[in-house]
Write a protein that holds these residues in place. Structure first.
Motif, PDB file in Angstrom:
ATOM      1  N   GLY A   1       3.641  14.276  -7.311  1.00 47.69           N
ATOM      2  CA  GLY A   1       4.822  14.139  -6.479  1.00 47.69           C
ATOM      3  C   GLY A   1       5.364  12.734  -6.351  1.00 47.69           C
ATOM      4  O   GLY A   1       6.350  12.508  -5.637  1.00 47.69           O
TER       5      GLY A   1
ATOM      6  N   ARG B   1      13.608  23.687 -15.007  1.00 48.84           N
ATOM      7  CA  ARG B   1      12.697  23.875 -13.873  1.00 48.84           C
ATOM      8  C   ARG B   1      11.251  23.664 -14.322  1.00 48.84           C
ATOM      9  O   ARG B   1      10.466  23.013 -13.621  1.00 48.84           O
ATOM     10  CB  ARG B   1      12.863  25.279 -13.288  1.00 48.84           C
ATOM     11  CG  ARG B   1      11.997  25.523 -12.039  1.00 48.84           C
ATOM     12  CD  ARG B   1      12.147  26.940 -11.510  1.00 48.84           C
ATOM     13  NE  ARG B   1      13.527  27.221 -11.156  1.00 48.84           N
ATOM     14  CZ  ARG B   1      14.305  28.092 -11.802  1.00 48.84           C
ATOM     15  NH1 ARG B   1      13.828  28.752 -12.846  1.00 48.84           N
ATOM     16  NH2 ARG B   1      15.539  28.302 -11.419  1.00 48.84           N
ATOM     17  N   GLU B   2      10.903  24.170 -15.496  1.00 48.91           N
ATOM     18  CA  GLU B   2       9.532  24.059 -15.980  1.00 48.91           C
ATOM     19  C   GLU B   2       9.143  22.613 -16.232  1.00 48.91           C
ATOM     20  O   GLU B   2       8.076  22.149 -15.810  1.00 48.91           O
ATOM     21  CB  GLU B   2       9.376  24.886 -17.261  1.00 48.91           C
ATOM     22  CG  GLU B   2       7.949  24.962 -17.791  1.00 48.91           C
ATOM     23  CD  GLU B   2       7.565  23.756 -18.650  1.00 48.91           C
ATOM     24  OE1 GLU B   2       6.388  23.339 -18.613  1.00 48.91           O
ATOM     25  OE2 GLU B   2       8.461  23.218 -19.340  1.00 48.91           O
TER      26      GLU B   2
ATOM     27  N   THR C   1      12.565  14.159  -9.308  1.00 48.52           N
ATOM     28  CA  THR C   1      13.390  14.667 -10.403  1.00 48.52           C
ATOM     29  C   THR C   1      14.620  15.364  -9.852  1.00 48.52           C
ATOM     30  O   THR C   1      14.587  15.960  -8.766  1.00 48.52           O
ATOM     31  CB  THR C   1      12.618  15.659 -11.288  1.00 48.52           C
ATOM     32  OG1 THR C   1      12.205  16.790 -10.497  1.00 48.52           O
ATOM     33  CG2 THR C   1      11.392  15.012 -11.913  1.00 48.52           C
TER      34      THR C   1
ATOM     35  N   ARG D   1       6.400  16.535 -11.963  1.00 49.86           N
ATOM     36  CA  ARG D   1       5.987  16.294 -10.570  1.00 49.86           C
ATOM     37  C   ARG D   1       4.490  16.552 -10.395  1.00 49.86           C
ATOM     38  O   ARG D   1       3.791  15.816  -9.696  1.00 49.86           O
ATOM     39  CB  ARG D   1       6.808  17.157  -9.620  1.00 49.86           C
ATOM     40  CG  ARG D   1       8.256  16.695  -9.482  1.00 49.86           C
ATOM     41  CD  ARG D   1       8.884  17.261  -8.222  1.00 49.86           C
ATOM     42  NE  ARG D   1       8.915  18.719  -8.244  1.00 49.86           N
ATOM     43  CZ  ARG D   1       9.943  19.429  -8.701  1.00 49.86           C
ATOM     44  NH1 ARG D   1      11.027  18.811  -9.165  1.00 49.86           N
ATOM     45  NH2 ARG D   1       9.921  20.739  -8.687  1.00 49.86           N
ATOM     46  N   GLU D   2       3.982  17.605 -11.036  1.00 50.93           N
ATOM     47  CA  GLU D   2       2.553  17.908 -10.927  1.00 50.93           C
ATOM     48  C   GLU D   2       1.707  16.828 -11.598  1.00 50.93           C
ATOM     49  O   GLU D   2       0.652  16.446 -11.086  1.00 50.93           O
ATOM     50  CB  GLU D   2       2.259  19.271 -11.562  1.00 50.93           C
ATOM     51  CG  GLU D   2       2.807  20.446 -10.760  1.00 50.93           C
ATOM     52  CD  GLU D   2       2.596  21.767 -11.477  1.00 50.93           C
ATOM     53  OE1 GLU D   2       1.942  21.755 -12.557  1.00 50.93           O
ATOM     54  OE2 GLU D   2       3.085  22.796 -10.986  1.00 50.93           O
TER      55      GLU D   2
ATOM     56  N   THR E   1      17.809  17.918 -11.578  1.00 53.34           N
ATOM     57  CA  THR E   1      18.173  18.639 -12.795  1.00 53.34           C
ATOM     58  C   THR E   1      19.672  18.930 -12.802  1.00 53.34           C
ATOM     59  O   THR E   1      20.269  19.184 -11.757  1.00 53.34           O
ATOM     60  CB  THR E   1      17.387  19.956 -12.920  1.00 53.34           C
ATOM     61  OG1 THR E   1      17.648  20.789 -11.777  1.00 53.34           O
ATOM     62  CG2 THR E   1      15.893  19.687 -13.010  1.00 53.34           C
TER      63      THR E   1
ATOM     64  N   SER F   1      10.578  19.911 -15.058  1.00 52.94           N
ATOM     65  CA  SER F   1      10.629  19.180 -13.794  1.00 52.94           C
ATOM     66  C   SER F   1       9.344  19.375 -13.000  1.00 52.94           C
ATOM     67  O   SER F   1       8.759  18.414 -12.467  1.00 52.94           O
ATOM     68  CB  SER F   1      11.843  19.623 -12.976  1.00 52.94           C
ATOM     69  OG  SER F   1      11.913  18.930 -11.756  1.00 52.94           O
ATOM     70  N   GLU F   2       8.876  20.615 -12.921  1.00 55.58           N
ATOM     71  CA  GLU F   2       7.627  20.899 -12.206  1.00 55.58           C
ATOM     72  C   GLU F   2       6.439  20.254 -12.899  1.00 55.58           C
ATOM     73  O   GLU F   2       5.518  19.737 -12.237  1.00 55.58           O
ATOM     74  CB  GLU F   2       7.436  22.413 -12.090  1.00 55.58           C
ATOM     75  CG  GLU F   2       8.442  23.082 -11.149  1.00 55.58           C
ATOM     76  CD  GLU F   2       8.322  24.594 -11.158  1.00 55.58           C
ATOM     77  OE1 GLU F   2       7.520  25.126 -11.973  1.00 55.58           O
ATOM     78  OE2 GLU F   2       9.022  25.259 -10.367  1.00 55.58           O
ATOM     79  N   ALA F   3       6.435  20.262 -14.233  1.00 51.97           N
ATOM     80  CA  ALA F   3       5.330  19.655 -14.980  1.00 51.97           C
ATOM     81  C   ALA F   3       5.256  18.150 -14.706  1.00 51.97           C
ATOM     82  O   ALA F   3       4.168  17.587 -14.547  1.00 51.97           O
ATOM     83  CB  ALA F   3       5.505  19.913 -16.475  1.00 51.97           C
TER      84      ALA F   3
END
Length: 304
Positions: free
Chosen positions: A97, A85-86, A101, A92-93, A103, A88-90
């Protein structure tokens, strides 16, 4: 006045030195030529999505970030849901966007067992209906390391073989058929300098043996699928600043410049995709590979 001819031993050594320098130049020439060319558009060549195993740290994380920078959407596979999750968010940020991604939580040490079948099913679902252009088999286990074979926990050794060899095979088998149907794709298997540069790797015997399997698998698949438009490549890191490199080795390195950062290594690695069945992407590490060939096997064994 006539000058005296140089002694035969001097002429021989000079000729040997010239030949040595010529071989060094020829070995590094492909590297230099590659960097003079415009980088290949990997997404356009292979497809919109990439699968990366072990993407939450080290080389895997750097490779996931590099592929996202090159426009790939990513399927990220790891055993830790929170780490996935970490990262993936990194991603996208970092790309506002623009990069999608997905997972997949899967403990690769369970592949081939009942416990791993659910994870493999999730992987097949994640890649279903999307054009997977690249697979990066990065995930690997190196620990326990620096142990005599009889001192290691046999269950951990078996788990190492399962992750490094068996799971890599299963993940490749899950992704490859769709590439073959489309007639394009790339598979990058992360190998180890312990199998290409030295005759033995004592105290890491099972690790290097499992990576030798990856080396042979990659070479054979390269030949098997080259005619189908699929590039299979073994990429060989030597010393890279990741958790795979023990603190003892880092402290004893005589030439720290030869130890690449993960980001530098993966930037070079991305440029090498599609150029031959084996690649040592970093120039400093290519030099290490070349120099290692001049060390006799008995000396390698003593140093190891």
């Amino acid at each position: 006045m006539a000058t005296a001819a140089a002694p035969l031993w001097f002429t021989s050594l000079a000729g040997l030195g010239a030949a040595y320098l010529a071989v060094v130049f020829l070995r590094l020439l492909p590297y230099l030529a590659l960097y003079l060319r415009r980088p290949k558009d990997l997404r356009r060549c292979y497809g919109e999505w990439a699968v990366v195993t072990g993407p939450t740290r080290g080389l895997g994380r750097s490779m996931a970030m590099e592929l996202a920078r090159r426009g790939f959407n990513l399927v990220l596979l790891d055993l830790d849901r929170d780490n996935l999750r970490e990262v993936s968010e990194a991603i996208r940020e970092a790309h506002a966007g623009a990069v999608a991604t997905r997972t997949v939580v899967l403990d690769l040490s369970t592949v081939g067992t009942g416990a791993g079948e659910e994870g493999m099913r999730r992987l097949r679902e994640a890649v279903d209906g999307v054009e997977v252009g690249m697979l990066v088999n990065n995930a690997a286990v190196a620990r326990p390391g620096a142990l005599y074979f009889h001192e290691a926990d046999v269950e951990r050794l078996v788990a190492m073989i399962w992750v490094n060899a068996m799971a890599l095979t299963a993940v490749t088998a899950a992704v490859l058929p769709a590439m073959a149907r489309r007639g394009r794709g790339a598979i990058v298997n992360v190998g180890s300098g312990s199998t290409v540069a030295v005759p033995s790797f004592p105290l890491y015997t099972v690790y290097s043996s499992s990576k030798r399997y990856v080396e042979q698998l990659s070479k054979s698949l390269y030949v098997e699928y080259k005619g189908k438009g699929i590039d299979v490549q073994l990429q060989v890191p030597f010393y890279v600043h990741t958790n795979m490199l023990s603190a003892a080795i880092k402290d004893r390195m005589l030439l720290p410049a030869f130890v690449a950062t993960a980001d530098d290594y993966t930037r070079a690695a991305a440029r090498w995709v599609g150029h031959g069945h084996i690649a040592v992407p970093d120039a400093g590490q290519q030099l290490q590979w070349f120099l290692a060939a001049f060390v006799p096997d008995f000396a390698h064994d003593c140093i190891s």
